[in-house]
Design a protein around this motif. Structure first.
Motif, PDB file in Angstrom:
ATOM      1  N   ASN A  80      11.701   9.623  -4.041  1.00 53.85           N
ATOM      2  CA  ASN A  80      12.298  10.202  -2.832  1.00 53.85           C
ATOM      3  C   ASN A  80      11.435  11.364  -2.355  1.00 53.85           C
ATOM      4  O   ASN A  80      11.319  12.353  -3.066  1.00 53.85           O
ATOM      5  CB  ASN A  80      13.716  10.717  -3.163  1.00 53.85           C
ATOM      6  N   THR A  81      10.779  11.244  -1.153  1.00 49.69           N
ATOM      7  CA  THR A  81      10.778  10.077  -0.295  1.00 49.69           C
ATOM      8  C   THR A  81       9.938   8.977  -0.946  1.00 49.69           C
ATOM      9  O   THR A  81       9.147   9.248  -1.843  1.00 49.69           O
ATOM     10  CB  THR A  81      10.187  10.398   1.093  1.00 49.69           C
ATOM     11  N   HIS A  82      10.104   7.756  -0.452  1.00 52.55           N
ATOM     12  CA  HIS A  82       9.387   6.630  -1.031  1.00 52.55           C
ATOM     13  C   HIS A  82       8.086   6.418  -0.253  1.00 52.55           C
ATOM     14  O   HIS A  82       8.100   6.065   0.925  1.00 52.55           O
ATOM     15  CB  HIS A  82      10.269   5.383  -0.964  1.00 52.55           C
ATOM     16  N   ASN A  83       6.973   6.639  -0.963  1.00 55.34           N
ATOM     17  CA  ASN A  83       5.645   6.632  -0.341  1.00 55.34           C
ATOM     18  C   ASN A  83       5.323   5.281   0.324  1.00 55.34           C
ATOM     19  O   ASN A  83       5.175   5.180   1.543  1.00 55.34           O
ATOM     20  CB  ASN A  83       4.628   6.998  -1.435  1.00 55.34           C
ATOM     21  N   PHE A  84       5.215   4.223  -0.490  1.00 47.33           N
ATOM     22  CA  PHE A  84       4.731   2.953   0.060  1.00 47.33           C
ATOM     23  C   PHE A  84       5.763   2.234   0.933  1.00 47.33           C
ATOM     24  O   PHE A  84       5.425   1.264   1.618  1.00 47.33           O
ATOM     25  CB  PHE A  84       4.211   2.037  -1.053  1.00 47.33           C
TER      26      PHE A  84
END
Ligand SMILES: *Cc1c(COP(=O)(O)O)cnc(C)c1O
Length: 341
Positions: free
Chosen positions: A137-141
């Motif tokens: 969190n946040t989700h990169n990909f």
């Protein structure tokens, strides 16, 4: 060059460099560096945890956090595009014998049904036992997506009483906090360990912090040394982290606004849905574009714009402290021109 490949490309500002040169230091292997200790305590308390450990990278913070809960041969559950399973070069397996199973979610979110059916806390002598779950969190990909707090609370309810531990890969938790308005401690308290990066959106040159229970952080400190990553007068670097927390946290909202602006301009050529851009990451879906990702990367570079190909059909742009709104507009206009048929 307008560099939108990552939010790790920022250079220390003059104010940050001045703070680094003023830092009081000591030997951190002896836990005697006051600036490191202040940073560790500060971040632990922001996240509602007892103790913190300053590490050279986010990958190391994740490896130390996860190995705290997962013994060799046990498993970690995570999302299939998670940084811990895709971008840490198998470090969890190579160093600590961690096996993984994944669930998939198009926006990188937790999937309680999938997790519920995978969870095997005490799988007996023939099957792999689940020791921990990692959430990003946040989700990169997945494009900088924010995990809804209600999902994380439901996940905590799901595993409570099972003995399974929760690790949060919060490299960009700062962005989730600024975008959602959710207090950092509300996120932090749902997890047994949390890693955060100072070298992404906050703009410090180096460093991450792992937080958790005092006893677990003590063990992580030993493993950090065992892995050759104890460091001495690291207060020079911790001072940059402290400075970044003082000056660069609230301004992440500017990065999010710049990412929105880029997304709206590029929506004109059909490669992005601005509604899917939640923080500072813009993913371009190149499936129907006239250029392949590698071709866009090369032609944009020739025009002074750096972007990253992160998949066979995906180009990634990340806004940060070292690009202005004007830079972002120019970069987006360049990409629109290259993609317009
Ligand atoms: C960048 C990042 C990390 C850590 O990266 P390092 O390069 O090892 O500092 C971990 N998780 C996520 C989601 C990241 O984006």
């Amino acid at each position: 060059m307008i560099d939108l490949r990552s939010d790790t490309v920022t250079r220390p500002t003059p104010g940050m460099l001045a703070a680094m040169t003023r830092a009081e230091t000591g030997d951190d292997v002896y836990a005697e560096d006051p600036t490191v200790r202040a940073l560790e305590e500060r971040i632990a308390s922001m996240l509602g945890h007892e103790a913190g450990l300053f590490t050279v990278t986010g990958s190391l913070a994740n490896m130390l956090g996860i190995r705290t809960w997962v013994r060799p041969g046990q498993e970690l559950l995570c999302e299939s595009q998670a940084h811990v399973v895709r971008a840490e070069l198998g470090g969890h397996a190579a160093w600590h014998g961690v096996t993984t199973r994944t669930w998939s979610h198009p926006r990188g979110r937790v999937d309680l049904d999938a997790m519920g059916s995978m969870l095997a806390p005490d799988a007996g002598p023939y099957l792999v036992s689940t020791a921990a779950i990692a959430v990003e969190n946040t989700h990169n990909f997945a494009g900088g997506t924010v995990q809804p707090l209600a999902d994380l609370e439901a996940l905590r309810d799901l595993i409570d009483g099972t003995g399974v531990r929760l690790h949060l890969d919060g490299a960009r938790l700062w962005n989730a906090h600024v975008a959602s308005g959710t207090a950092l401690a509300l996120y932090g308290e749902l997890f047994d360990t949390v890693s955060v990066c100072l070298s992404k959106g906050l703009g410090a040159p180096i460093g991450s912090v792992l937080v958790g229970p005092r006893e677990a952080i003590g063990r992580a400190r030993q493993w950090r040394k065992r892995m050759g990553a104890g460091w001495r007068q690291a207060g020079l670097l911790a001072a940059a982290g402290n400075y970044a927390l003082d000056h660069h946290l609230d301004r992440l909202a500017d990065d999010h606004a710049n990412a929105q602006m880029i997304a709206r301009l590029l929506a004109g050529v059909g490669v992005v849905d601005p509604g899917a851009v939640e923080t500072n990451i813009v993913l371009l879906d190149m499936a129907a574009a006239r250029l392949r990702p590698s071709e866009l990367v090369e032609t944009a570079r020739a025009e002074g714009v750096l972007v990253a190909a992160v998949g066979p059909q995906t180009v990634r742009l990340i806004t940060h402290l070292d690009v202005t709104a004007d830079d972002c507009r120019k970069a987006a206009e360049t990409l629109v021109r290259l993609l317009d048929t």
